[in-house]
Scaffold this active site. Structure first.
Site, PDB file in Angstrom:
ATOM      1  N   TYR A 153       0.816  -0.878  -0.057  1.00  0.00           N
ATOM      2  CA  TYR A 153       0.027   0.270   0.322  1.00  0.00           C
ATOM      3  C   TYR A 153       0.904   1.073   0.164  1.00  0.00           C
ATOM      4  O   TYR A 153       0.312   2.804  -0.341  1.00  0.00           O
ATOM      5  CB  TYR A 153      -0.756   0.150   1.324  1.00  0.00           C
ATOM      6  N   ASP A 172      -4.646  -7.626   6.241  1.00  0.00           N
ATOM      7  CA  ASP A 172      -6.017  -6.749   6.036  1.00  0.00           C
ATOM      8  C   ASP A 172      -7.091  -7.622   5.857  1.00  0.00           C
ATOM      9  O   ASP A 172      -8.576  -7.323   6.118  1.00  0.00           O
ATOM     10  CB  ASP A 172      -6.130  -5.488   4.790  1.00  0.00           C
ATOM     11  N   LYS A 187       4.161 -15.121   3.421  1.00  0.00           N
ATOM     12  CA  LYS A 187       4.449 -15.685   2.005  1.00  0.00           C
ATOM     13  C   LYS A 187       5.479 -15.984   1.381  1.00  0.00           C
ATOM     14  O   LYS A 187       5.652 -15.495  -0.126  1.00  0.00           O
ATOM     15  CB  LYS A 187       3.288 -14.875   1.248  1.00  0.00           C
ATOM     16  N   ASP A 244     -10.895  -9.096   8.294  1.00  0.00           N
ATOM     17  CA  ASP A 244     -11.963  -9.346   7.737  1.00  0.00           C
ATOM     18  C   ASP A 244     -12.633 -10.685   7.756  1.00  0.00           C
ATOM     19  O   ASP A 244     -14.162 -11.261   8.651  1.00  0.00           O
ATOM     20  CB  ASP A 244     -11.921  -9.053   6.406  1.00  0.00           C
ATOM     21  N   ASP A 304      -1.805 -18.436   2.325  1.00  0.00           N
ATOM     22  CA  ASP A 304      -2.983 -19.086   2.124  1.00  0.00           C
ATOM     23  C   ASP A 304      -3.508 -20.308   3.206  1.00  0.00           C
ATOM     24  O   ASP A 304      -4.747 -19.986   3.180  1.00  0.00           O
ATOM     25  CB  ASP A 304      -3.107 -20.066   0.639  1.00  0.00           C
TER      26      ASP A 304
END
Ligand code: NAD
Length: 362
Positions: free
Chosen positions: A135, A246, A190, A250, A222
């Site tokens: 970001y 992020d 990752k 959620d 994952d």
């Protein structure tokens, strides 16, 4: 104590009004000042984070934030979109550690899409790094954007990067948080594919050596996404980068039944913090008076605990929330048969009533 109140857009104004009502019941001396942010600020001042709002946020001990955004701003150039206000506040105030607890309230076990036995008693803490990652890389594709889009372009890209100090400081936050809980940290990365996350993992291991009493394990993102729905109670403290955090936070939010229940705190190194619900501005339900204000009310409780050193007042709010749930009051997002459907305002009033020990409706 000075609190900056930034309601923002959509349901932001509705839910923040309820949290302010709850704060006002407390017998505490604090000053509040309200300012525009996000789309509302863009409409009034041509920028989602005007200088005056940023100045107020910097001077405050804590910020109570609603939510920003609306689909109608999707055509704006990215730096002018409402969501940029949050990124600007995080960057300018150095808010690098985002705490997102995912707690399953006993009364809401049935509101989750998972089987009750998988989530009953769930209490996990997701710690998301906030100031680095993709970001804040160099979105070079942006140069060719027209109205925020890329008509006819052949490629677009964003750059993922982390610096050593950024990873070290979030690692320390995670290990210290774990010391106050069950002394377990899962670092989500990752590393099998991304260099940035091999670097992240190496630093987690290095910092972990300073916390021999805390158990550290690593999981690919994952797999973590899968394990969160398969066996969420296996986790305790989860630490991860900005983008993975992020998404996973959620996902964790939904495990508990409703995103409308989950508070969050974003802190800098001097404990100044921005407190906001984990959800967005929900344009689909804005103005209908049905949004769940509890995530924002619980964010105000986190604010009292973390930035304003008022743990007792925070406890008072949290117990009041428990008692309105126990009394069967539910906004539409957490409603189930046999409970009482209430509006945003009625839910706020009920929390106030529970705090002042007057009768709770329902
Ligand atoms: P959202 O979180 O706003 O809404 C997702 C779904 O959850 C919607 O169906 C909504 O009605 C529901 N919901 C959210 N909060 C609720 C509440 N308190 N009570 C009841 N139901 C609730 O996410 P979205 O729809 O993807 O995004 C909407 C806008 O919000 C976008 O502009 C997005 O960029 C922005 N956004 C802002 C923030 C923020 O301000 N921190 C965070 C996420 C998204």
């Amino acid at each position: 104590m000075k609190i900056a109140i930034l309601p923002g857009d959509g349901i932001g104004t509705e839910i923040v009004a309820e949290a302010v009502k709850v704060l006002n019941v407390l017998d505490l001396q604090f000053e509040t000042e309200t300012a525009l942010v996000g789309g509302a600020a863009y409409e009034a001042h041509g920028h989602p984070l005007p200088e005056s709002t940023l100045k107020l946020a910097k001077e405050a001990d804590a910020i109570l934030f609603g939510a920003v955004g609306d689909w109608k701003y999707d055509k704006l150039d990215r730096p002018l979109r409402p969501e940029q206000a949050i990124l600007g506040l995080r960057k300018n105030l150095g808010l690098f550690a985002n705490f997102r607890p995912a707690i399953c309230y006993e009364q809401l076990v049935g509101a989750s899409s998972l089987k009750p036995e998988l989530i009953a008693g769930l209490d996990i803490l997701i710690i998301r790094e906030l100031t680095g990652d993709i970001y804040f890389g160099q979105p070079r594709g942006r140069r060719t954007a027209v109205d925020g889009h890329f008509p006819g372009a052949e490629e677009a890209f964003d750059t993922m990067r982390y610096s050593r100090p950024e990873v070290e400081r979030i690692a320390h936050v995670a290990f210290q948080a774990a010391r106050k809980r069950s002394k377990r940290v899962t670092s989500v990365d990752k590393a099998n594919v991304l260099e940035t996350f091999q670097f992240w993992k190496d630093i987690m291991i290095e910092v972990g050596q300073q916390y021999p009493d805390v158990e550290l394990d690593h999981m690919y993102v994952d797999n973590a996404a899968m394990q969160l729905v398969k066996a969420p109670k296996k986790f305790d403290v989860v630490v991860t980068g900005n983008m993975f955090g992020d998404i996973l936070s959620d996902e964790a939010a939904m495990l508990t039944g409703s995103i409308g229940m989950l508070p969050s705190a974003s802190l800098n190194s001097s404990n100044q913090g921005l407190y906001e619900p984990s959800h967005g501005s929900a344009p689909d339900i804005a103005g209908k008076g049905i949004a769940n204000p509890l995530a924002t009310i619980l964010s105000a409780a986190m604010m009292l605990r973390f930035s304003l050193n008022q743990a007792e007042a925070a406890d008072r709010i949290e117990s009041a929330v428990q008692s309105v749930l126990a009394a069967g009051l539910r906004t539409v997002d957490i409603y189930s048969e046999g409970t009482t459907k209430v509006s945003t305002r009625e839910m706020g009033d009920a929390v106030v009533a529970a705090m002042t020990k007057t009768t709770i409706k329902g």
